[in-house]
Every structure is written in structure tokens, then in C-alpha cells.
Design an enzyme around this catalytic site. Structure first.
Site, PDB file in Angstrom:
ATOM      1  N   LYS A 189      45.452  65.733  28.228  1.00 32.05           N
ATOM      2  CA  LYS A 189      46.479  65.342  27.258  1.00 32.05           C
ATOM      3  C   LYS A 189      47.598  66.392  27.257  1.00 32.05           C
ATOM      4  O   LYS A 189      48.771  66.069  27.346  1.00 32.05           O
ATOM      5  CB  LYS A 189      45.850  65.205  25.870  1.00 32.05           C
ATOM      6  CG  LYS A 189      46.828  64.817  24.803  1.00 32.05           C
ATOM      7  CD  LYS A 189      46.127  64.546  23.474  1.00 32.05           C
ATOM      8  CE  LYS A 189      47.164  64.435  22.367  1.00 32.05           C
ATOM      9  NZ  LYS A 189      46.589  64.169  21.067  1.00 32.05           N
ATOM     10  N   GLU A 199      40.490  75.169  31.762  1.00 33.07           N
ATOM     11  CA  GLU A 199      39.445  74.673  32.661  1.00 33.07           C
ATOM     12  C   GLU A 199      40.003  73.628  33.629  1.00 33.07           C
ATOM     13  O   GLU A 199      39.797  73.686  34.841  1.00 33.07           O
ATOM     14  CB  GLU A 199      38.313  74.005  31.857  1.00 33.07           C
ATOM     15  CG  GLU A 199      37.481  74.939  31.010  1.00 33.07           C
ATOM     16  CD  GLU A 199      38.019  75.090  29.587  1.00 33.07           C
ATOM     17  OE1 GLU A 199      39.246  74.984  29.385  1.00 33.07           O
ATOM     18  OE2 GLU A 199      37.192  75.349  28.683  1.00 33.07           O
ATOM     19  N   GLY A 226      42.396  63.286  21.686  1.00 34.64           N
ATOM     20  CA  GLY A 226      41.632  63.397  22.937  1.00 34.64           C
ATOM     21  C   GLY A 226      40.329  62.612  22.903  1.00 34.64           C
ATOM     22  O   GLY A 226      39.996  61.881  23.835  1.00 34.64           O
ATOM     23  N   ARG A 227      39.593  62.730  21.802  1.00 30.05           N
ATOM     24  CA  ARG A 227      38.274  62.075  21.744  1.00 30.05           C
ATOM     25  C   ARG A 227      38.387  60.582  21.451  1.00 30.05           C
ATOM     26  O   ARG A 227      37.388  59.885  21.386  1.00 30.05           O
ATOM     27  CB  ARG A 227      37.385  62.781  20.721  1.00 30.05           C
ATOM     28  CG  ARG A 227      38.004  62.935  19.345  1.00 30.05           C
ATOM     29  CD  ARG A 227      37.232  63.947  18.506  1.00 30.05           C
ATOM     30  NE  ARG A 227      37.887  64.215  17.227  1.00 30.05           N
ATOM     31  CZ  ARG A 227      38.815  65.140  17.037  1.00 30.05           C
ATOM     32  NH1 ARG A 227      39.245  65.878  18.044  1.00 30.05           N
ATOM     33  NH2 ARG A 227      39.331  65.339  15.831  1.00 30.05           N
ATOM     34  N   GLU A 241      33.477  66.811  16.585  1.00 28.24           N
ATOM     35  CA  GLU A 241      34.827  67.386  16.634  1.00 28.24           C
ATOM     36  C   GLU A 241      35.696  66.746  15.541  1.00 28.24           C
ATOM     37  O   GLU A 241      36.624  67.359  15.036  1.00 28.24           O
ATOM     38  CB  GLU A 241      35.453  67.199  18.019  1.00 28.24           C
ATOM     39  CG  GLU A 241      36.590  68.173  18.291  1.00 28.24           C
ATOM     40  CD  GLU A 241      37.116  68.149  19.717  1.00 28.24           C
ATOM     41  OE1 GLU A 241      37.799  67.190  20.085  1.00 28.24           O
ATOM     42  OE2 GLU A 241      36.846  69.100  20.476  1.00 28.24           O
ATOM     43  N   HIS A 245       8.777  60.832  24.953  1.00 31.06           N
ATOM     44  CA  HIS A 245       7.821  61.745  25.577  1.00 31.06           C
ATOM     45  C   HIS A 245       8.306  63.178  25.506  1.00 31.06           C
ATOM     46  O   HIS A 245       7.790  64.050  26.228  1.00 31.06           O
ATOM     47  CB  HIS A 245       7.584  61.315  27.028  1.00 31.06           C
ATOM     48  CG  HIS A 245       7.008  59.929  27.091  1.00 31.06           C
ATOM     49  ND1 HIS A 245       5.657  59.688  27.003  1.00 31.06           N
ATOM     50  CD2 HIS A 245       7.614  58.721  27.152  1.00 31.06           C
ATOM     51  CE1 HIS A 245       5.458  58.371  27.044  1.00 31.06           C
ATOM     52  NE2 HIS A 245       6.627  57.763  27.127  1.00 31.06           N
ATOM     53  N   LYS A 299      39.336  79.874  22.563  1.00 31.08           N
ATOM     54  CA  LYS A 299      40.258  79.744  23.705  1.00 31.08           C
ATOM     55  C   LYS A 299      41.129  80.993  23.827  1.00 31.08           C
ATOM     56  O   LYS A 299      41.327  81.531  24.906  1.00 31.08           O
ATOM     57  CB  LYS A 299      41.192  78.536  23.502  1.00 31.08           C
ATOM     58  CG  LYS A 299      40.562  77.181  23.733  1.00 31.08           C
ATOM     59  CD  LYS A 299      41.637  76.095  23.659  1.00 31.08           C
ATOM     60  CE  LYS A 299      41.045  74.727  23.512  1.00 31.08           C
ATOM     61  NZ  LYS A 299      42.019  73.668  23.289  1.00 31.08           N
TER      62      LYS A 299
HETATM   63  O1  F6P Z   1      39.233  71.993  23.185  1.00 31.12           O
HETATM   64  C1  F6P Z   1      39.112  70.746  22.576  1.00 31.12           C
HETATM   65  C2  F6P Z   1      40.046  69.749  23.161  1.00 31.12           C
HETATM   66  O2  F6P Z   1      41.320  69.968  22.673  1.00 31.12           O
HETATM   67  C3  F6P Z   1      39.577  68.320  22.885  1.00 31.12           C
HETATM   68  O3  F6P Z   1      39.943  67.875  21.656  1.00 31.12           O
HETATM   69  C4  F6P Z   1      40.178  67.603  24.039  1.00 31.12           C
HETATM   70  O4  F6P Z   1      39.587  66.343  24.210  1.00 31.12           O
HETATM   71  C5  F6P Z   1      39.891  68.562  25.153  1.00 31.12           C
HETATM   72  O5  F6P Z   1      40.094  69.836  24.578  1.00 31.12           O
HETATM   73  C6  F6P Z   1      40.741  68.422  26.383  1.00 31.12           C
HETATM   74  O6  F6P Z   1      42.108  68.566  26.113  1.00 31.12           O
HETATM   75  P1  F6P Z   1      43.203  68.098  27.145  1.00 31.12           P
HETATM   76  O7  F6P Z   1      43.033  66.644  27.369  1.00 31.12           O
HETATM   77  O8  F6P Z   1      44.514  68.444  26.521  1.00 31.12           O
HETATM   78  O9  F6P Z   1      42.983  68.863  28.426  1.00 31.12           O
END
Ligand code: F6P
Length: 549
Positions: free
Chosen positions: A208, A214, A268-269, A354, A385, A513
């Protein structure tokens, strides 16, 4: 105007009084005295059936829970969300994932312009792109059709596409393999790169913000790997991006033709319905993706129009409030009796935790009660199990959501009956338990000596009276999956409204972060770390020593 305190709400106080009785009710007895519980306490909507009769509730409990929902202005707040009011107050944003599943003929004016045509323009672009990739018309740089799609994203930019592609596995194009790289741990990308050929791989960089450390690192590494085999001019055939940040996508070098935008009013979620769902559209085709959106839209309509006492997300949400805030249950277990839903508990962890893992109300005051429980679980029958022992005989009462499809998508004899039998048996066992008398009689019938019976009796008793919901669908298909996800999205909304919190920000992920950025520089730089506490300094020093040895 500041919102009234939850615990001062008349319905909350009435529920507290009611709980003093209800906490001792036995569901066995409720089922005997109310033989119509299944008919009374089940709802059909959008291709799903919710049986909530195995809960520690009666008609009065539900009336009071719905009264609480009304006192918290659920109906007004629901209307505010659907109409695009800026209910995400801490980020001054609308919350409009529901607009992503509106039909082309609808209209929704946000900030002075209609969002629906923009949404459908992106959907059209996704359709054209996915049709070309699936038909083989879109080729890699050597003229071969695409065989592997690697989605690089994390959190909402990973969990939704990955979970849905897995869930709809039988619908996936036979030539395409889907891969998902989320972890900054290089072992994740490395394992995927070892499996794919650069000539036939399409990378989708999904973020987003297009700044997430990452994802950006994984994207850079994937790009470098690709450029070890091919030239810059081949990149446009192999890299696409999904983001709200057009400038950053351009700066990364992705052809604007291969960019799929979305909007800041999509959390995002909650983004699997947007272009973040591109891997799913590629996997199952655009018709399937449209059915997926259609299933969610059907649930949206149900949530908006059904009376509260026949409203599936409202009931599911309010039952959650009953257990969290009155019984004190600190977790909810999700038990999909469907292997293809294996990622659903992980998906719900982000969606629920979240969203509602918050400790202050919209006004900034401490929430006077406990908020989001821990969401966890795994597929049945595997969980039986592993950890079901605790659910049956542990000291906590953990509500369980069972989810199953009545018809399988395979033709293997016998398996599905065993699966369903286990699913239904578990909810029955949680509800009924096994009394001392039942255990004793059973053991006596087996001629076990009394002394031995006495010794093991307490260990073999099941307290029962443990609540569960069961959600059934005919088949796990795009539309039912869409409805299922939307059901939980709205459940989260209902609970957020009751707790008076903002379910749509996530400030709690920021601190780590920022600290990681500093530590990253210290790990790579020459200086001895001394800016932290002794533990963190020590850990950094230990890692530096190992890395430089
Ligand atoms: O760190 C949490 C978050 O902001 C989530 O809410 C989001 O889905 C995820 O990181 C990834 O963010 P992006 O789509 O901006 O890379």
C-alpha cells in the site's frame, strides 16, 4: 461530543446483572427445555449458515446484547462507514473496503467524486491483465507463457492474496503456480527463487505504502536476481506493482502500464478486494474474482439491511462481546474443517487483532473493559490431535468457531463424511461434556474395578458447557469465501463500535519499525552499540561479533 462510557450503558449494566444468573446455565439443560434452539438461533445469509445455538444464551441475553449494540449506535455508525464518513479519525480517512465490491451501476461520492467508476477502471485493468497472462498471450522475455507468479508483500498485502489463493486451489489455472514471499528473512525469497525460472516468472510487488522495509528489500533482491539473468528492458514483462504510492512505484522502475492503484480509504487488512487481490484474479480468472466480490457484497447488503436479531455479523460480534466482557474469555479459536482454509486463522489474526487490539477509545480515554481476544487456530481435524485437549478440559473457556463446507471439491471416497462427523462431534462434545455419572456407568459396563474407576474418574470427566458457533456453506467457492471474509470484517466492526475504539488504524506497529531502523544501522556500522538498555546493547554486540568473525 464525547461518547458515553461503555460500562455506564443501561444495557451493559443489565447484562452484568443477567450474567450473574446466566453464568451458571448449562447448555444441556437449555437444549432440553428449548428444543427449537437450532431454528431460533441460526441464520442463513449470502450463502452461509450460522448456527449459534450452542452458546450460553437465551432470548433475553440476545435482546440485551442487541440493546447494547443499539445504545452504542451501531446502526448509525454502520451507515457512517458505508457512506464514506471519515470514521478512521486518527488518520482522517474514510473506511470504504465495501466500495470495492459495489457493482458498476452503483455510485458512492467520497470527497466530492464518485469512487465506483475509479474502482471499476482498476478492475477492468486487472481483468485485461489477468486474461492476457492466463491465456498465454502475455509472455516472458523469451516468448514463453508465465508459469509462476511471485507476490512480494507483507501483512495485508500478503495474507489476503495468499489465504484466498490457497482457499480456492481447485479453481487455480493449471499452468500457474502461486508463490508468496513476505518475510524479510532471506530464506523466504531464497526458497522461492530456487523453485522458479526467471523466463517464466511474474513478480507482483504489493505494498500500500511502497515503503515497507521488508517488501522493498525483497523486491530489490528479486529485481537483482532477475537482472542477473536478463536486461533492464526485460523488466516490464516480469514486474508489476500494486500500491497507493504511484511515485514510489515509478522510482522503483516498474512500467506504469503494469501498476494497479488503490486508495488510502482501503486499510491494508481490508485490501484483498482491491488490486491487492491481483494474484487471486490471475489464479482463478476474473469471472471467479467477480464472484468473490459478489459474495462479499451480498454479505454487505445483509449486514446493512437485516434486522439486528437476524443479522449474522451483528450476532457473531455481540456473542464475542458476551464471552470477552462477561465470561472473561481471552481467546477465540478458529477451526476451519477444510484443508484449503488452512490460512484462514492467520488471516483473521491480522483482521481482528490489528483492528481491535486497542486500549483507548476514539476520545483517547482508556477502554473500561477488555478488547480484542487472541485469535488462533488451525484446520480440523489436525487441531483435535494437538490442542483440543485444552479446549475440552483446560481451565479456560475458549469459544470456538467451526467452519465447514457441506460438499467437498474432491472425489475421494469417505473422507468428507469423516471430516464433517468430526466437526459436528466436536461442537457436540464441547456443549455436552461428559458427567461423572456417565463416565462411571461407562466404566462399570466395561467391568473396570471400582477402585480404578475412582482413581481416574476426575480425569475422564468433561465439564462441557463450552460455547461454539458453526458456519456452514454448500461449497468453498469464490462467492462463499467472499461472504465469509466479509462476515468477519463486519463482526470486527460491530465489536469496535461497542468498545468505542478506532478499528482502522494500527499505530501499535510503528515503534518496532522505527527502532529496527536504528538497530539496522548499528548492526552494519562500525560503532559499539551503547544507546540502548544493557540487554539490547548486549544482543547487538553479540550479533556484530558473530557477523564479523
Ligand atoms: O505494519 C503493519 C502494516 O502497516 C499492515 O497494516 C499492512 O497490511 C502491512 O504493514 C503492509 O503494509 P504495506 O502494504 O504498506 O506494505
Amino acid at each position: 461530543m464525547p461518547q458515553p462510557n461503555l460500562t455506564d450503558a443501561p444495557a451493559f449494566q443489565a447484562l452484568s446483572k443477567h450474567f450473574a444468573d446466566a453464568k451458571d446455565w448449562q447448555m444441556r439443560t437449555l437444549f432440553t427445555s428449548q428444543p427449537d434452539r437450532f431454528e431460533r438461533f441460526s441464520i442463513d445469509a449470502a450463502g452461509l449458515m450460522l448456527d449459534y445455538s450452542k452458546n450460553r444464551v437465551d432470548g433475553t441475553t440476545l435482546d440485551l446484547l442487541l440493546q447494547l449494540a443499539r445504545e452504542r449506535e451501531l446502526e448509525q455508525k454502520r451507515a457512517a462507514m458505508f457512506s464514506g464518513e471519515k470514521i478512521n479519525a486518527t488518520e482522517n480517512r474514510s473506511v470504504l473496503h465495501t466500495a470495492l465490491r459495489l457493482p458498476r451501476t452503483a455510485s458512492l461520492v467520497v470527497d466530492g467524486h464518485d469512487a465506483v467508476p475509479e474502482v471499476h477502471a482498476v478492475l477492468d485493468h486487472m481483468q485485461a491483465f489477468s486474461d492476457r497472462v492466463r491465456s498465454g498471450q502475455w509472455t516472458g522475455c523469451t516468448g514463453e507463457p508465465i508459469t509462476d507468479i511471485v507476490n512480494i508483500g507483507i501483512g495485508g498485502s500478503d495474507l489476503g492474496p495468499e489465504m484466498t489463493c490457497r482457499a480456492l486451489r481447485p479453481f487455480v489455472h493449471p499452468r500457474l503456480s502461486l508463490h508468496f514471499v513476505s518475510n524479510v528473512d532471506g530464506h523466504d525469497l531464497d526458497a522461492v527463487l530456487a523453485k522458479v525460472r526467471s523466463e517464466t516468472t511474474l513478480f507482483i510487488i504489493a505494498s500500500k505504502t511502497f515503503t515497507t522495509r521488508e517488501t522493498m528489500l525483497n523486491a530489490q533482491s528479486a529485481r537483482s536476481w532477475f537482472l542477473r539473468h536478463h536486461g533492464e528492458r526485460d523488466l516490464p514483462r516480469h514486474f508489476a506493482a500494486v500500491s497507493t504510492n504511484t511515485d514510489a512505484v515509478r522510482a522503483f522502475g516498474i512500467d506504469p502500464e503494469n501498476m494497479f492503484p488503490f486508495w488510502d480509504w482501503v486499510g491494508g487488512r481490508y485490501s484483498v478486494w482491491s488490486a491487492i487481490g491481483l494474484p487471486l484474479a490471475l489464479a482463478i480468472g476474473f469471472d471467479g474474482f467477480s464472484e468473490f466480490l459478489g459474495g462479499a457484497h451480498a454479505m454487505d447488503q445483509h449486514f446493512q439491511t437485516a434486522p439486528l436479531d437476524r443479522n449474522m455479523p451483528v450476532i457473531l460480534g455481540m456473542l464475542g462481546i458476551w464471552y470477552r466482557n462477561f465470561f472473561g474469555s481471552s481467546s477465540v479459536s478458529i477451526a476451519p474443517y477444510h484443508q484449503d482454509l488452512s490460512q484462514f486463522p492467520a488471516y483473521l489474526q491480522q483482521l481482528e487483532m490489528e483492528s481491535n487490539g486497542k486500549r483507548v477509545t476514539l476520545d483517547g480515554a482508556p477502554v473500561p473493559v477488555a478488547t480484542c481476544p487472541i485469535i488462533w487456530g488451525d484446520v480440523g481435524t489436525n487441531g483435535q490431535h494437538a490442542y483440543f485437549q485444552l479446549l475440552h478440559q483446560g481451565t479456560d473457556v475458549t469459544p470456538v468457531d467451526f467452519i465447514a463446507a457441506l460438499k467437498p471439491a474432491h472425489a475421494l471416497d469417505g473422507h468428507h463424511m469423516v471430516l464433517l462427523a468430526n466437526c459436528f462431534a466436536q461442537s457436540e462434545a464441547f456443549m455436552r461434556g461428559k458427567t461423572e455419572d456417565e463416565v462411571r456407568n461407562e466404566m462399570q459396563a466395561q467391568k473396570i474395578p471400582d477402585e480404578q474407576i475412582r482413581a481416574v474418574l476426575p480425569h475422564r470427566v468433561f465439564p462441557g458447557n463450552r460455547p461454539s458457533n458453526t458456519i456452514l456453506m454448500d461449497k468453498l467457492a469464490p462467492a462463499t469465501l467472499g461472504a465469509l471474509i466479509a462476515l468477519y470484517e463486519h463482526k470486527v466492526f460491530v465489536q469496535g463500535v461497542v468498545w468505542g475504539i478506532n478499528s482502522f488504524d494500527q499505530w501499535g506497529v510503528e515503534l518496532g519499525k522505527v527502532l529496527a531502523k536504528n538497530i539496522e544501522t548499528e548492526l552494519t556500522g562500525p560503532a559499539r552499540p551503547d544507546a540502548h538498555d544493557a540487554s539490547t546493547n548486549g544482543l547487538i554486540a553479540r550479533a556484530k561479533m558473530a557477523l564479523s568473525a
